[in-house]
Write a protein that holds these residues in place. Structure first.
Motif, PDB file in Angstrom:
ATOM      1  N   LEU A  34       0.859  -1.184   0.000  1.00 43.06           N
ATOM      2  CA  LEU A  34       0.000   0.000   0.000  1.00 43.06           C
ATOM      3  C   LEU A  34       0.894   1.234   0.000  1.00 43.06           C
ATOM      4  O   LEU A  34       1.817   1.347   0.813  1.00 43.06           O
ATOM      5  N   THR A  35       0.571   2.128  -0.924  1.00 38.37           N
ATOM      6  CA  THR A  35       1.470   3.279  -1.101  1.00 38.37           C
ATOM      7  C   THR A  35       0.735   4.582  -0.863  1.00 38.37           C
ATOM      8  O   THR A  35      -0.483   4.602  -0.652  1.00 38.37           O
ATOM      9  N   LYS A  36       1.488   5.656  -0.923  1.00 37.52           N
ATOM     10  CA  LYS A  36       0.912   6.991  -0.788  1.00 37.52           C
ATOM     11  C   LYS A  36      -0.130   7.250  -1.866  1.00 37.52           C
ATOM     12  O   LYS A  36      -1.158   7.876  -1.632  1.00 37.52           O
ATOM     13  N   ALA A  37       0.151   6.710  -3.075  1.00 36.95           N
ATOM     14  CA  ALA A  37      -0.798   6.881  -4.175  1.00 36.95           C
ATOM     15  C   ALA A  37      -2.135   6.221  -3.836  1.00 36.95           C
ATOM     16  O   ALA A  37      -3.202   6.732  -4.186  1.00 36.95           O
ATOM     17  N   ASP A  38      -2.071   5.075  -3.154  1.00 34.98           N
ATOM     18  CA  ASP A  38      -3.312   4.410  -2.752  1.00 34.98           C
ATOM     19  C   ASP A  38      -4.103   5.291  -1.791  1.00 34.98           C
ATOM     20  O   ASP A  38      -5.315   5.444  -1.907  1.00 34.98           O
ATOM     21  N   VAL A  39      -3.378   5.885  -0.816  1.00 36.00           N
ATOM     22  CA  VAL A  39      -4.043   6.746   0.161  1.00 36.00           C
ATOM     23  C   VAL A  39      -4.705   7.915  -0.553  1.00 36.00           C
ATOM     24  O   VAL A  39      -5.864   8.241  -0.298  1.00 36.00           O
ATOM     25  N   THR A  40      -3.994   8.502  -1.477  1.00 37.66           N
ATOM     26  CA  THR A  40      -4.544   9.636  -2.227  1.00 37.66           C
ATOM     27  C   THR A  40      -5.759   9.193  -3.035  1.00 37.66           C
ATOM     28  O   THR A  40      -6.798   9.847  -3.048  1.00 37.66           O
ATOM     29  N   GLY A  41      -5.617   8.031  -3.709  1.00 37.88           N
ATOM     30  CA  GLY A  41      -6.727   7.514  -4.523  1.00 37.88           C
ATOM     31  C   GLY A  41      -7.958   7.240  -3.686  1.00 37.88           C
ATOM     32  O   GLY A  41      -9.078   7.584  -4.077  1.00 37.88           O
ATOM     33  N   LEU A  42      -7.754   6.673  -2.515  1.00 38.58           N
ATOM     34  CA  LEU A  42      -8.907   6.340  -1.669  1.00 38.58           C
ATOM     35  C   LEU A  42      -9.544   7.588  -1.071  1.00 38.58           C
ATOM     36  O   LEU A  42     -10.702   7.578  -0.667  1.00 38.58           O
ATOM     37  N   GLY A  43      -8.760   8.665  -1.046  1.00 38.02           N
ATOM     38  CA  GLY A  43      -9.312   9.929  -0.529  1.00 38.02           C
ATOM     39  C   GLY A  43     -10.101  10.674  -1.585  1.00 38.02           C
ATOM     40  O   GLY A  43     -10.750  11.671  -1.284  1.00 38.02           O
ATOM     41  N   GLN A  86       1.432  -0.530   6.244  1.00 37.32           N
ATOM     42  CA  GLN A  86       0.952  -1.891   6.529  1.00 37.32           C
ATOM     43  C   GLN A  86      -0.544  -2.009   6.263  1.00 37.32           C
ATOM     44  O   GLN A  86      -1.031  -3.015   5.783  1.00 37.32           O
ATOM     45  N   SER A  87      -1.244  -0.943   6.635  1.00 35.03           N
ATOM     46  CA  SER A  87      -2.683  -1.005   6.398  1.00 35.03           C
ATOM     47  C   SER A  87      -3.251   0.392   6.247  1.00 35.03           C
ATOM     48  O   SER A  87      -2.607   1.379   6.602  1.00 35.03           O
ATOM     49  N   ILE A  88      -4.425   0.446   5.680  1.00 27.37           N
ATOM     50  CA  ILE A  88      -5.139   1.717   5.573  1.00 27.37           C
ATOM     51  C   ILE A  88      -6.502   1.503   6.209  1.00 27.37           C
ATOM     52  O   ILE A  88      -7.217   0.552   5.878  1.00 27.37           O
ATOM     53  N   THR A  89      -6.829   2.374   7.147  1.00 32.06           N
ATOM     54  CA  THR A  89      -8.126   2.273   7.804  1.00 32.06           C
ATOM     55  C   THR A  89      -9.048   3.323   7.207  1.00 32.06           C
ATOM     56  O   THR A  89      -8.650   4.466   7.027  1.00 32.06           O
ATOM     57  N   LEU A  90     -10.266   2.883   6.865  1.00 28.54           N
ATOM     58  CA  LEU A  90     -11.201   3.811   6.218  1.00 28.54           C
ATOM     59  C   LEU A  90     -12.490   3.850   6.998  1.00 28.54           C
ATOM     60  O   LEU A  90     -12.871   2.869   7.641  1.00 28.54           O
ATOM     61  N   GLU A  91     -13.150   4.992   6.920  1.00 29.22           N
ATOM     62  CA  GLU A  91     -14.475   5.077   7.525  1.00 29.22           C
ATOM     63  C   GLU A  91     -15.493   5.281   6.419  1.00 29.22           C
ATOM     64  O   GLU A  91     -15.391   6.225   5.635  1.00 29.22           O
ATOM     65  N   ALA A  92     -16.459   4.376   6.338  1.00 31.58           N
ATOM     66  CA  ALA A  92     -17.523   4.533   5.346  1.00 31.58           C
ATOM     67  C   ALA A  92     -18.487   5.606   5.825  1.00 31.58           C
ATOM     68  O   ALA A  92     -18.512   5.949   7.006  1.00 31.58           O
ATOM     69  N   THR A  93     -19.297   6.111   4.893  1.00 30.13           N
ATOM     70  CA  THR A  93     -20.193   7.202   5.266  1.00 30.13           C
ATOM     71  C   THR A  93     -21.235   6.743   6.275  1.00 30.13           C
ATOM     72  O   THR A  93     -21.700   7.520   7.090  1.00 30.13           O
ATOM     73  N   SER A  94     -21.601   5.466   6.224  1.00 25.31           N
ATOM     74  CA  SER A  94     -22.481   4.920   7.252  1.00 25.31           C
ATOM     75  C   SER A  94     -22.281   3.414   7.302  1.00 25.31           C
ATOM     76  O   SER A  94     -21.633   2.841   6.442  1.00 25.31           O
TER      77      SER A  94
END
Ligand SMILES: Nc1ncnc2c1ncn2[C@@H]1O[C@H](COP(=O)(O)OP(=O)(O)OP(=O)(O)O)[C@@H](O)[C@H]1O
Ligand SMILES: [Mg+2]
Lengths: 416, 245
Positions: A91-100, A235-243
């Motif tokens: 998981l890379t910085k690009a992934d974090v940006t993409g998921l944002g 290592q991981s990316i934690t995300l919060e869904a809208t609900s």
């Protein structure tokens, strides 16, 4: 006549106090066990649910590596699948940006990349290694429902400034500082870096697997600077869904973005990246807890059945032993129904009394913690256990009572 | 009700060619081998005979505790063969006071409760049956032993409780299977006095005995041998007033 039946039956039970009490005990234990065990199952399921809910039901966690199986863990060669070696994907910085990106991933509200460090903390000669040392962004605490008891959590500002600040769980605090020391603003050495304690989390207890208070959290930038090195991977990316209702949609969007970022087909993406979905975890645990409760209930139901057979056994002995009495009663004019009524009332009275005491015992027993689980009495189990107890008495009483009632008076009188 | 032709008053008991066979094949026993007799209301009958001659078998049939193998038994003109279980229970309850050789009181139950028992099944209200049970206990001279259990009473006292139980329902017919068999002569004289008094009131009394002194007090003596009537002797005339069931 029915009142007389009741009185005669009571006299019969009182004439054999010890035996009646022992029979009742069988029913009592059965009913009590049903109530307590179902309450334990219920209690554990409620506890697990509230823990999972405490983690946030709308939380998704993305990690690399599929669900094991192929090549897995330490195998040097790794598993080459569909032209992609899963080990090489991170998981890379690009992934974090993409998921944002809210147009690509509309159902995700927050994104927090995390890195984990294995590092020993030292304070005033005391050393301790937290089981988790997490480097992450400032929104992580809110996503995961971590609350701060004293001090504060780090901010975006701390993150931007690469400040070496840390927030500790209560286990880490007590291990490093002992009792009666306020850790706020004290400096702990993690590895070679010096982190200032800016907050302490509220205790969360165990989630059944690990102590959730055995944790330290610091800004991602500072952890990468001084502990893990700045490799640009997570290592991981934690995300919060809208609900909590959109977690499944969010999961699909996340996999689509990661797949296109790493040039993987959707099938490859779903095996390369592992998305933990708390909502589905809750469902799974609900299902397994239901199985657990049913199993416990079944064990208890068997003991209730055994209690019922005890009633039948005693009633059969009673009938045999009191055959002459039956003969006498019939000789002076008792009808079949009178005898049937007497012995049925005796059997039902036995199981009724056993049922009532069992309910009381079960309710009392459910007040205590059992193997770390606080039982929660399920009202249905009380009604069910009690009803079944009475039915068991009726059912297992019918055969002996009918046998008693069907005897011809002369045969019953001759019985030795 | 079936009218017995040309005989008035109707006998309370009519036994016609009654047999009773126990067992089958090799073990077959003809306890009664064809007995016929009629007993009038108000009679006092003693049944005598050697052991095994069928006295108890006959008495059980008279008391509706058992049914004959063949033959007819009419109680108050009604054939008991045609009665179902419930009706038989009612007959035992209302018409017959049965006194067993072995007392047959319910153990661990007070004397007064034993006496009340038939009235419980007759549906008599609690207050009334207590009153009637007390009267019966007084008449057998046991007013001071109401709450004793059978185990706490002597044999003679137990037999008197059994008598009290039999008479408490005011039955027209008293059937007693060796009521004095287990009693000494004083106690058995007490019980016999009771039977005589009951008979004097107009009740029909049938009792089994081995003793001639007991039989001598009866108005009529029937002797059995091998399930048949050997002789039937009347000692005293029938009293003119009789109680109807
Ligand atoms: N339930 C039974 N099964 C088989 N045979 C029986 C049964 N009851 C009685 N008998 C037989 O029937 C015959 C008559 O028995 P019963 O009891 O009428 O005699 P009894 O005249 O009352 O004798 P006792 O004076 O000894 O009481 C006896 O031979 C006895 O063995
Ligand atoms: Mg006999």
């Amino acid at each position: 006549m029915s009142l007389d039946n009741l009185r005669i039956a009571l006299q019969g039970l009182l004439a054999n106090r010890l035996r009646s009490a022992l029979t009742m005990l069988g029913i009592l234990i059965g009913v009590g066990a049903v109530i307590v065990l179902v309450a334990v199952g219920n209690g554990s399921s409620i506890a697990v649910q509230s823990q999972i809910q405490g983690l946030g039901t709308n939380v998704l966690t993305v990690q690399t590596g599929g669900f094991g199986g192929f090549g897995g863990g330490g195998a040097g060669g790794g598993g080459r699948r569909n032209g992609t070696t899963s080990r090489s994907v991170t998981l890379t910085k690009a992934d974090v940006t993409g998921l944002g990106n809210t147009t690509l991933v509309p159902d995700v509200k927050e994104v927090a990349p995390t890195v984990n460090a294995s590092v020993t903390g030292t304070y005033d000669g005391t050393t301790y290694q937290p089981s988790q040392f997490v480097g992450t962004t400032a929104n992580y605490a809110q996503i995961r429902n971590y609350e701060v008891a004293s001090g504060s959590f780090f901010t975006d500002e701390d993150q931007a400034q690469h400040r070496k600040v840390v927030v500790l769980g209560t286990t880490v605090v007590s291990q490093l500082f002992g009792q009666g020391v306020n850790p706020i603003d004290r400096v702990v050495k993690f590895g070679s870096a010096r982190f200032r304690v800016i907050g302490v989390f509220k205790p969360r207890g165990t989630n059944g697997v690990q102590d959730q208070d055995d944790i330290a959290m610091a800004p991602l930038a500072a952890v990468q600077d001084s502990l893990t090195g700045n490799s640009g991977t997570f290592q991981s990316i934690t995300l919060e869904a809208t609900s909590s209702k959109t977690t499944d949609a969010a999961q699909a969007e996340v996999l689509a973005v990661l797949g296109s970022n790493h040039k993987l087909s959707s099938a490859q993406a779903s095996t390369t990246f592992r998305v933990l979905n708390q909502a589905s975890l809750l469902q799974t645990s609900n299902a397994s807890n239901r199985v657990f409760t049913v199993l416990l209930g079944a064990v208890a139901a068997i003991s209730l059945l055994v209690g019922g057979i005890g009633v039948m056994n005693i009633m059969l002995v009673t009938v045999t032993e009191r055959t002459r009495e039956i003969g006498i009663r019939k000789a002076v004019g008792a009808k079949k129904g009178d005898i049937l009524g007497q012995f049925l009332v005796e059997a039902v009275l036995l199981s009724l009394l056993g049922g009532v005491t069992g309910v009381v015992g079960g309710l009392i027993g459910s007040q205590f913690k059992i193997v770390g689980i606080t039982p929660v009495v399920a009202p249905y189990s009380v009604g069910l256990a009690f009803g079944v107890a009475v039915l068991v008495g009726l059912f297992f009483g019918i055969y002996p009572a009918n046998r008693a009632a069907s005897m011809r008076p002369i045969d019953a009188l001759r019985y030795e | 009700m079936t009218e017995e032709p040309r005989r008035l008053p109707t006998p309370v008991i009519v036994v016609h060619q009654v047999t009773k066979t126990y067992g089958m094949g090799d073990t077959e026993v003809h306890a009664l081998a064809g007995v016929s007799l009629a007993i009038q209301r108000g009679d006092f009958v003693a049944i005598m005979g050697a052991s095994g001659s069928g006295k108890s078998t006959l008495m059980n049939i008279l008391g509706c505790l058992d049914l004959p193998s063949t033959g007819r038994y009419l109680l108050d003109g009604v054939d008991v063969q045609g009665l179902d279980e419930t009706q038989l229970a009612e007959v035992r309850n209302r018409k017959i006071g049965f006194i067993f050789q072995s007392f047959n009181l319910i153990p661990r139950t007070s004397a007064i409760a034993n006496v009340e028992l038939p009235m419980v099944y007759a549906g008599v209200k609690k207050a009334e049956r207590r009153e009637r049970a007390l009267l019966a206990m007084e008449s057998v001279g046991l007013a001071k032993r109401l709450n004793h259990t059978p185990a706490e009473l002597s044999g003679g006292q137990q037999q008197r409780v059994a008598v009290a139980r039999a008479i408490a329902t005011n039955p027209a017919m008293i059937l007693a299977d060796e009521p004095t068999g287990n009693l000494d002569s004083a106690a058995s004289a007490d019980v016999l006095d009771l039977f005589e008094a009951l008979n004097a009131e107009g009740r029909t009394v049938v009792l089994i005995t081995h003793e001639n002194e007991v039989a001598d007090r009866a108005k009529r003596v029937i002797r059995l041998r091998d399930g048949r009537i050997l002789e039937d002797v009347r000692n005293q005339p029938l009293a003119p007033t009789a109680i109807t069931a």
